[in-house]
Every structure is written in C-alpha cells, then in structure tokens.
Design a protein around this motif. Structure first.
Motif, short mmCIF file in Angstrom:
data_model
loop_
_atom_site.label_atom_id
_atom_site.label_comp_id
_atom_site.label_asym_id
_atom_site.label_seq_id
_atom_site.Cartn_x
_atom_site.Cartn_y
_atom_site.Cartn_z
N GLY A 56 0.79 -1.22 0.00
CA GLY A 56 0.00 0.00 0.00
C GLY A 56 0.82 1.27 0.00
O GLY A 56 0.39 2.28 0.58
N PHE A 57 1.96 1.24 -0.64
CA PHE A 57 2.81 2.42 -0.63
C PHE A 57 3.61 2.51 -1.94
O PHE A 57 3.75 1.53 -2.67
N ASN A 58 4.14 3.69 -2.18
CA ASN A 58 5.15 3.92 -3.21
C ASN A 58 6.43 4.37 -2.51
O ASN A 58 6.38 5.17 -1.58
N ILE A 59 7.55 3.84 -2.96
CA ILE A 59 8.82 4.21 -2.37
C ILE A 59 9.40 5.39 -3.15
O ILE A 59 9.61 5.30 -4.36
N ASN A 60 9.67 6.47 -2.46
CA ASN A 60 10.22 7.66 -3.12
C ASN A 60 11.75 7.59 -3.21
O ASN A 60 12.35 7.85 -4.24
N VAL A 61 12.37 7.29 -2.09
CA VAL A 61 13.83 7.21 -2.04
C VAL A 61 14.24 6.22 -0.97
O VAL A 61 13.56 6.08 0.06
N MET A 62 15.31 5.50 -1.23
CA MET A 62 15.90 4.60 -0.26
C MET A 62 17.37 4.95 -0.10
O MET A 62 18.01 5.44 -1.03
N GLY A 63 17.88 4.69 1.10
CA GLY A 63 19.28 5.03 1.32
C GLY A 63 19.87 4.28 2.49
O GLY A 63 19.16 3.61 3.26
N TRP A 64 21.17 4.39 2.62
CA TRP A 64 21.91 3.85 3.76
C TRP A 64 22.58 5.01 4.49
O TRP A 64 23.19 5.87 3.87
N TYR A 65 22.44 4.99 5.80
CA TYR A 65 23.11 5.93 6.68
C TYR A 65 24.01 5.14 7.61
O TYR A 65 23.85 3.93 7.76
N ARG A 66 24.97 5.82 8.25
CA ARG A 66 25.81 5.15 9.23
C ARG A 66 26.10 6.08 10.38
O ARG A 66 26.08 7.30 10.23
N GLN A 67 26.36 5.46 11.52
CA GLN A 67 26.69 6.21 12.72
C GLN A 67 27.83 5.53 13.44
O GLN A 67 27.69 4.40 13.91
N VAL A 88 27.57 1.60 12.72
CA VAL A 88 26.29 0.92 12.56
C VAL A 88 25.64 1.52 11.31
O VAL A 88 25.51 2.75 11.19
N TYR A 89 25.25 0.66 10.40
CA TYR A 89 24.65 1.09 9.14
C TYR A 89 23.13 0.89 9.22
O TYR A 89 22.66 -0.18 9.61
N TYR A 90 22.38 1.92 8.81
CA TYR A 90 20.92 1.91 8.87
C TYR A 90 20.32 2.07 7.49
O TYR A 90 20.71 2.99 6.74
N CYS A 91 19.35 1.23 7.18
CA CYS A 91 18.56 1.42 5.97
C CYS A 91 17.47 2.47 6.24
O CYS A 91 16.90 2.52 7.33
N ASN A 92 17.21 3.28 5.25
CA ASN A 92 16.23 4.36 5.37
C ASN A 92 15.36 4.37 4.12
O ASN A 92 15.87 4.15 3.01
#
Length: 121
Positions: free
Chosen positions: A28-39, A92-96
């Motif tokens: 039930g969604f459209n994905i606009n943007v995906m990314g990886w962040y890290r801390q 630590v890598y995070y998917c967004n």
C-alpha cells in the motif's frame, strides 16, 4: 505494517568489500527514495548513499568512487556495496526509506534496526 529488513554487515577486513541489502516489507505504498546511513561511536548519523525511484543517486564523498548502490523497484529492495573498506568505515549502518502511503499526501520516513559493520584485521 511497513518494515525495513536489513541483511549483511559484520566483520570486514581492511581492503575488503561490504555488501548490504534492504527490503521494504508491507503493501500500500510507493517508495520515493531509499538510502543507507551510518553512525560511528561519538559521531552523528550521516548519509552514505541514496537512490530515488527514478535512479538518481546521492553519494557521500567518503565512499565516492568505491561504492555502488542499486534498487529493484519490483521487489522493493536496495543493495549497497562498498569496496576497499577502511577502518574509518566502521559504524552501525541503517537502511532508510521515504514512502508515500496510498491516499496520503505526504511521505513517511522509516528506518531499519541497524547492522554493525566493523573493519578490522
């Protein structure tokens, strides 16, 4: 219910390659943007790389020239590879993902639970 499921990470030798994958589960969604962040410890979370639904990429200078990011829009997945890994890539890598739920005017931001990446011999 939307969830971001991450895979990959762990211990990587200096000079080796890292592969991370992220899947957006739900419907039930459209994905606009995906990314990886890290801390990294003691530092703020920072963008590593992102990719929009039409393939535009935003790459951090720290990994530019040694990374690739791709999406499979049919499977709602994203893959990141970073080559020539350095100790300073430890974090630590995070998917967004920013999603627009059907029928809603604005997007929502979701985060994965994070996966530890350690670069060490």
């Amino acid at each position: 219910q939307v969830q971001l499921v991450e895979s990959g990470g762990g211990l990587v030798q200096p000079g080796g390659s890292l592969r991370l994958s992220c899947e957006v589960s739900g419907s039930g969604f459209n994905i606009n943007v995906m990314g990886w962040y890290r801390q990294a410890p003691g530092k703020q979370r920072e963008l590593v790389a992102s990719i929009t639904s039409d393939g535009r990429r935003n790459i951090a200078d720290s990994v530019k020239g040694r990374n690739s990011i791709s999406r499979d829009t049919a499977k709602d997945t994203m893959d990141l590879q970073i080559n020539r890994m350095k100790p300073e890539d430890t974090a630590v890598y995070y998917c967004n993902a920013e999603l627009t739920m059907w029928g809603e005017p604005r997007g929502r931001v979701y985060w994965g639970q994070g996966t530890q990446v350690t670069v060490s011999s």
